[in-house]
Design an enzyme around this catalytic site. Structure first.
Site, PDB file in Angstrom:
ATOM      1  N   HIS A  90      -6.288 -34.390  17.325  1.00 10.46           N
ATOM      2  CA  HIS A  90      -4.960 -34.635  17.770  1.00 10.46           C
ATOM      3  C   HIS A  90      -3.821 -34.602  18.270  1.00 10.46           C
ATOM      4  O   HIS A  90      -2.497 -34.391  18.622  1.00 10.46           O
ATOM      5  CB  HIS A  90      -4.203 -36.265  16.576  1.00 10.46           C
ATOM      6  CG  HIS A  90      -5.021 -37.267  16.186  1.00 10.46           C
ATOM      7  ND1 HIS A  90      -5.479 -37.944  16.596  1.00 10.46           N
ATOM      8  CD2 HIS A  90      -6.443 -36.875  15.359  1.00 10.46           C
ATOM      9  CE1 HIS A  90      -6.776 -38.644  15.574  1.00 10.46           C
ATOM     10  NE2 HIS A  90      -6.494 -38.207  15.293  1.00 10.46           N
ATOM     11  N   GLU A 143      10.412  -4.816   4.662  1.00 11.19           N
ATOM     12  CA  GLU A 143      10.625  -5.891   4.254  1.00 11.19           C
ATOM     13  C   GLU A 143      10.014  -6.448   2.566  1.00 11.19           C
ATOM     14  O   GLU A 143      10.853  -6.786   1.716  1.00 11.19           O
ATOM     15  CB  GLU A 143       9.372  -7.294   5.264  1.00 11.19           C
ATOM     16  CG  GLU A 143       9.798  -7.103   6.337  1.00 11.19           C
ATOM     17  CD  GLU A 143       9.265  -6.297   7.370  1.00 11.19           C
ATOM     18  OE1 GLU A 143       9.440  -5.219   6.734  1.00 11.19           O
ATOM     19  OE2 GLU A 143       9.411  -6.429   8.566  1.00 11.19           O
ATOM     20  N   ARG A 181      -5.262  -4.897   6.432  1.00 10.06           N
ATOM     21  CA  ARG A 181      -5.879  -5.800   6.353  1.00 10.06           C
ATOM     22  C   ARG A 181      -7.460  -6.178   6.512  1.00 10.06           C
ATOM     23  O   ARG A 181      -8.058  -7.240   5.930  1.00 10.06           O
ATOM     24  CB  ARG A 181      -6.473  -6.454   8.116  1.00 10.06           C
ATOM     25  CG  ARG A 181      -6.604  -5.451   9.387  1.00 10.06           C
ATOM     26  CD  ARG A 181      -6.177  -5.471  10.430  1.00 10.06           C
ATOM     27  NE  ARG A 181      -6.625  -4.455  10.949  1.00 10.06           N
ATOM     28  CZ  ARG A 181      -5.759  -2.803  11.146  1.00 10.06           C
ATOM     29  NH1 ARG A 181      -4.785  -2.570  10.830  1.00 10.06           N
ATOM     30  NH2 ARG A 181      -6.616  -2.094  12.360  1.00 10.06           N
ATOM     31  N   LYS A 198       0.675  -1.267  -0.108  1.00 13.81           N
ATOM     32  CA  LYS A 198       0.342   0.129   0.450  1.00 13.81           C
ATOM     33  C   LYS A 198       1.074   1.187  -0.263  1.00 13.81           C
ATOM     34  O   LYS A 198       0.693   2.173  -1.318  1.00 13.81           O
ATOM     35  CB  LYS A 198      -0.746   0.106   1.419  1.00 13.81           C
ATOM     36  CG  LYS A 198      -2.267   0.997   1.102  1.00 13.81           C
ATOM     37  CD  LYS A 198      -2.686   0.764   2.378  1.00 13.81           C
ATOM     38  CE  LYS A 198      -3.751   2.035   2.814  1.00 13.81           C
ATOM     39  NZ  LYS A 198      -4.470   1.939   4.135  1.00 13.81           N
TER      40      LYS A 198
HETATM   41  C1  G6Q Z   1      -2.755  -4.158   7.836  1.00 10.26           C
HETATM   42  C2  G6Q Z   1      -1.403  -3.201   8.405  1.00 10.26           C
HETATM   43  C3  G6Q Z   1      -0.014  -4.125   8.002  1.00 10.26           C
HETATM   44  C4  G6Q Z   1       0.127  -3.608   6.712  1.00 10.26           C
HETATM   45  C5  G6Q Z   1       1.922  -3.937   6.400  1.00 10.26           C
HETATM   46  C6  G6Q Z   1       2.212  -4.148   4.881  1.00 10.26           C
HETATM   47  O1  G6Q Z   1      -4.148  -3.646   8.497  1.00 10.26           O
HETATM   48  O2  G6Q Z   1      -1.744  -1.916   7.876  1.00 10.26           O
HETATM   49  O3  G6Q Z   1      -0.145  -5.339   8.247  1.00 10.26           O
HETATM   50  O4  G6Q Z   1      -0.891  -4.443   5.349  1.00 10.26           O
HETATM   51  O5  G6Q Z   1       2.442  -3.133   7.283  1.00 10.26           O
HETATM   52  O6  G6Q Z   1       2.526  -2.357   4.358  1.00 10.26           O
HETATM   53  P1  G6Q Z   1       1.947  -2.254   3.083  1.00 10.26           P
HETATM   54  O7  G6Q Z   1       0.920  -2.681   1.763  1.00 10.26           O
HETATM   55  O8  G6Q Z   1       1.754  -0.592   3.372  1.00 10.26           O
HETATM   56  O9  G6Q Z   1       3.885  -2.858   2.372  1.00 10.26           O
END
Ligand code: G6Q
Length: 578
Positions: free
Chosen positions: A419, A248, A303, A242
């Site tokens: 299990h 990462e 999310r 986003k």
């Molecule tokens: C979700 C969080 C978080 C986010 C990640 C990835 O609600 O905001 O999990 O989706 O940190 O973020 P980017 O999509 O910005 O890389």
């Protein structure tokens, strides 16, 4: 928001429970009531004291039709909530609490596009991602500019459809003119968990000639293992972020880029990388042509984004038609949520029952147990959805919430859990309310003799029965069990469960299930008066990691942490030097 085409049963757009709301309910945008100081909370506490010792055995003995009355249904998705430690009065009181919290107004405020994510000043409009073409949701931006977001959503969906078709049909070619055989989604958190979960869930609907992989962890193992047996010439990377600033994801995307460039040269990047983001500038800066960028918007929380362009990898795997069925399932649950009275409203019921156990019985965890191997990753997906949304301790006005909020959510597919940890569920000392999710029709009929789906579902029904009713010492003794073993072989029962039974695991059903839990989480967030849509709790660790990165690579860097962190860093640095 203005829904120009009324899609709910209520043409005025108001939730049916809005009319019955307590006049003292909070208006959207104002401080929520201190929920545990309301008369509704006090009534629930008194009621809890009365029924805390009543068992499910008693409740079923008193009302032989309980299993047919404590049920609700939404478009074929059937919820049996009779095996809960509740009476009809409990539901009445919980619904009154929901009204006191202003749930109906909050649902409308979300769906209208009000900026209910107050700490980030954003609308929360994942419902717009599955709004049918022809409807309209007009959002006012911070600058006062009004935009109808539904046509935007469908414009991006159409672009995704065209692109997915090109990849699936082999029209999209790699740098050496070969079709794509593997799609690798690089993303983390909300940009990974949704499509990864849904790809597993809907594998039966996927094109088996295409492989999908997901890389999320900054651990170099992840990208290495995902690419070790791949040919760069037939691999397409979707960099999903986003913000396009996530450490990462950018690290993994850079490693993937290098891997492609080493094999095929710089010009190959355009053929092997596309992006999903809200940040065109950063995408261009990374070296991906923004013509190959699929956008979404700041009113989609990470999310809550699997049905936005973040689902591009999934759409390539299952095809645009199945993807649209998935959206239809989401939308059907949205409509159910916004137009069904609380007493029959699946997300509201699940949310209120969760509050009942969390706040009145002190249950700290909640298990989600899908009886489908395809839903292997569904609990992990829900962990983020629920715990990142409702793992909060201050309310919308910044005051301490004062009551326990979101539980620890976990689970794995049945029958594997049986299990392993089911021992604790049946005879342990911790109360673990659980949702059991099962399907009437298997995805693979006719496997096994006897039919393995029947074996699976027999276990599904048996477990909730055993958890609810247990086995008394008298029953155990009557079987001739030696007296000293009787306590060990007694099952206390009285362990509450919800049963969700769907016709079959299809894209539509998966959409319903995800939206069900999204709105359950929303319901609980409203009761607790918290902001379910921010995630400040993940920030501190990120900032500290940023500070530590140079300290790990520069042996002379001064350390100014606590003695534990200093010593650990020193040990790491010294071991790496030798
Ligand atoms: C979700 C969080 C978080 C986010 C990640 C990835 O609600 O905001 O999990 O989706 O940190 O973020 P980017 O999509 O910005 O890389």
């Amino acid at each position: 928001m203005a829904i120009t085409e009324p899609t709910s049963a209520h043409s005025d757009g108001a939730h049916p429970d809005a009319a019955q709301s307590d006049p003292a309910r909070p208006a959207a945008g104002t401080a929520p009531p201190v929920i545990n100081q309301t008369p509704e909370w006090a009534a629930l506490a008194a009621h809890h004291a009365e029924i805390a010792d009543v068992t499910l055995r008693d409740l079923f003995a008193r009302d032989p039709h309980r299993g047919e009355t404590f049920v609700a249904e939404a478009d074929g998705l059937y919820l049996d909530y009779s095996k809960n430690r509740i009476t009809a009065r409990t539901i009445e009181l919980l619904v009154a609490l929901a009204r006191r919290a202003g749930l109906a107004d909050r649902i409308e405020a979300m769906m209208r596009g009000d900026r209910i994510n107050i700490t980030e000043n954003r609308s929360v409009l994942h419902v717009a991602l599955r709004a049918p073409a022809g409807t309209s949701i007009v959002v006012e931006g911070p600058d006062g500019e009004k935009t109808d977001v539904v046509p935007e959503v469908h414009r991006v969906l159409d672009r995704m459809t065209e692109f997915a078709d090109r990849v699936r049909s082999g029209v999209w070619r790699g740098a050496t003119d070969q079709p794509i055989s593997t799609v690798v989604n690089i993303g983390i958190g909300g940009s990974d968990l949704g499509p990864a979960m849904a790809y597993d869930a809907l594998r039966d609907y996927s094109d088996r000639s295409l492989r999908l992989r997901f890389v999320s962890n900054v651990d170099p193992t992840d990208i290495r293992e995902a690419t070790v047996d791949l040919d760069p010439a037939t691999t397409l990377f979707i960099v999903s972020s986003k913000t396009f600033t996530t450490l990462e994801t950018l690290a993994n995307a850079r490693a993937a880029r290098q891997w492609v460039v080493d094999a095929l040269g710089e010009d190959a990047v355009a053929h092997h990388f596309v992006a999903v983001s809200t940040n065109a500038e950063k995408v261009a800066e990374f070296g991906i042509d923004t013509r190959h960028m699929f956008e979404f918007w700041d009113w989609v929380g990470g999310r809550y984004s699997m049905d936005s362009a973040i689902g591009l990898s999934l759409m390539i795997a299952i095809g645009p038609e199945s993807f649209r069925e998935l959206l239809a399932g989401f939308h059907a649950m949205d409509e159910h949520f916004r137009s069904t009275p609380f007493e029959r409203n699946l997300p509201v019921l699940l949310g209120l029952l969760g509050v009942w156990y969390r706040d009145f019985f002190g249950a700290q965890t909640h298990a989600v147990l899908p009886y489908s191997q395809y839903l292997d990753r569904f609990p992990a997906y829900l962990q983020q959805l629920d715990m990142e949304s409702n793992g909060k301790s201050v309310d919308l006005a910044g005051r301490p919430v004062g009551v326990p909020t979101g539980p620890v959510v976990w689970g794995t597919p049945g029958t594997n859990g049986q299990h392993a940890y089911f021992q604790l569920l049946h005879q342990g000392t911790t109360l673990v309310p659980a949702d059991f999710i099962g399907f009437i029709e298997p995805n693979h009929p006719g496997v096994g003799d006897p039919d393995q789906h029947v074996l699976l579902m027999a276990n599904f029904f048996a477990q909730t029965e055993a958890l609810a009713f247990g086995k008394t010492a008298e029953e155990v003794a009557a079987e001739g069990v030696a007296a000293e073993l009787v306590p060990h072989r007694t099952f206390p029962g009285n362990r509450p469960t919800n049963t969700l039974l769907a016709p079959k695991l299809t894209p539509f059903t998966l959409g319903q299930l995800v939206a069900l839990y999204e709105h359950k989480v929303f319901t609980q967030g409203v009761i607790w008066g918290i902001n379910s849509f921010d995630q400040w709790g993940v920030e501190l660790g990120k900032v500290l990691a940023g500070r530590i990165i140079p300290e790990l690579t520069d042996p002379a860097a001064k350390l100014a942490h606590d003695s534990s962190t200093n010593a650990l860093i020193r040990r790491f640095r010294e071991a790496r030097r030798s």
